[in-house]
Write a protein that holds these residues in place. Structure first.
Motif: not given
Length: 349
Positions: A74, A76, A78, A122, A124, A141, A188, A243, A245, A315, A317
């Protein structure tokens, strides 16, 4: 094991992913816009909706601070502008935004201190109106495991902070109808931060062979999550969901994946409805990644396209020329014939 604090990343994610040298160089980003406007496929097209702008195998079979940098399941973006990458062997990495090289790692564990089969991630992000039940900003997270399955919350230093409720029928047998090694694979958060989704990889026992469940949670005013609606999604024959997203408009990018010995992987990128308008999520194919240009990639086992591998993490981006910038990573399973590979895609959703 006592978790180690993640180090601060050196650059922002958006700037880093655009930098030369991060991924294999290809045609200029501006080439896709005129081609699309004239009805022609974009440069390095996988399909009219998706183009490949680069790949890198630089992290394959490497280690960082004693941790194997692989088994990546995975990705993500951040809150510090860097990229978090989750290993299904319980390592959470922070990757440098420009080079994608590791700059920090923490070790995650369950309530008994055991390793997780961690699959979804994720980051968060903090929000002034979203507080945890303890009154602190979220900034944590969320990590899904397909063992039970479960969704747990961790601090940035790897401290276990809590666990979300899971419906009984999604639990792995014999407690529920979930398949061992086939439950919560994707995780997600929808735009706005109030709806969390976890996707099952394979059908529940008794469900049709092409139907997988997607469970939602709704954030309360205290910042924790309560169970929400459950959705259904139909996969292509023989494939599972590796996955899911959320796109910026709330629709879902879905990776469907399968493997056939002696043939290799099938990986398809789908676009599904935004959850909330009925329980059945409809989809359309964006690209079969076997149709992407190989760009010099090699494979250690048979593949329909040497670019392919066991792609599991994804992800969004950023944006470029009206398209989404999407980063995808493969899980090498610490196997000599598989590769930790990052793909950079440009997607018209």
């Amino acid at each position: 094991m006592r978790p180690r604090t993640l180090r601060t990343a050196l650059a922002t994610l958006t700037a880093g992913l655009a930098a030369a040298g991060c991924l294999t160089a290809v045609a200029p980003a501006t080439a896709a816009a005129p081609a699309a406007a004239q009805g022609r496929p974009p440069a390095n097209a996988c399909s009219p909706a998706v183009s490949l702008t680069g790949f890198t195998d630089a992290l394959d079979k490497t280690t960082y601070d004693g941790a194997y940098v692989g088994n990546l399941s995975a990705l993500a973006p951040d809150r510090r502008g860097s990229l978090a990458a989750l290993s299904d062997r319980s390592s959470l990495f922070r990757l440098d935004a420009r080079t994608l090289r590791p700059r920090g790692v923490v070790t995650l564990a369950d309530e008994s201190g055991a390793a997780l089969d961690a699959e979804g991630l994720v980051a968060d992000l903090p929000h002034s109106r979203l507080r945890s039940s303890g009154g602190t900003p979220t900034g944590t997270y969320l990590v899904s495991s397909e063992t039970e399955p479960s969704v747990r919350r961790y601090s940035g230093t790897g401290e276990l902070l809590g666990r979300l409720p899971v419906p009984d029928d999604l639990r792995t047998a014999p407690e529920g109808r979930g398949r061992a090694n086939g439950s919560f694979e994707g995780l997600t958060l929808l735009p706005g931060g109030r709806t969390l989704l976890a996707s099952m990889e394979y059908p529940l026992d008794g469900d049709p062979a092409d139907l997988v469940r997607i469970q939602s949670w709704q954030r309360t005013r205290h910042g924790d999550f309560r169970l929400g609606a459950q959705y259904t999604y139909r996969t292509d024959p023989g494939l599972g969901v590796s996955e899911v997203t959320a796109a910026p408009d709330g629709r879902l990018l879905v990776l469907e994946r399968g493997f056939t010995a002696g043939v290799g992987n099938t990986v398809r990128l789908q676009l599904a409805d935004r959850p909330g308008r009925g329980t059945a999520l409809h989809k359309r194919l964006l690209a079969d990644l076997a149709d992407c240009p190989a760009l010099g990639a090699t494979a250690e086992q048979p593949q329909p396209n040497p670019l392919l591998d066991n792609f599991e993490g994804m992800a969004v981006t950023g944006r470029s020329g009206g398209r989404l910038e999407v980063l995808v990573v493969s899980d090498d399973n610490q196997n000599a014939v598989q590769t930790t590979r990052f793909l950079r895609l440009r997607v018209r959703a």
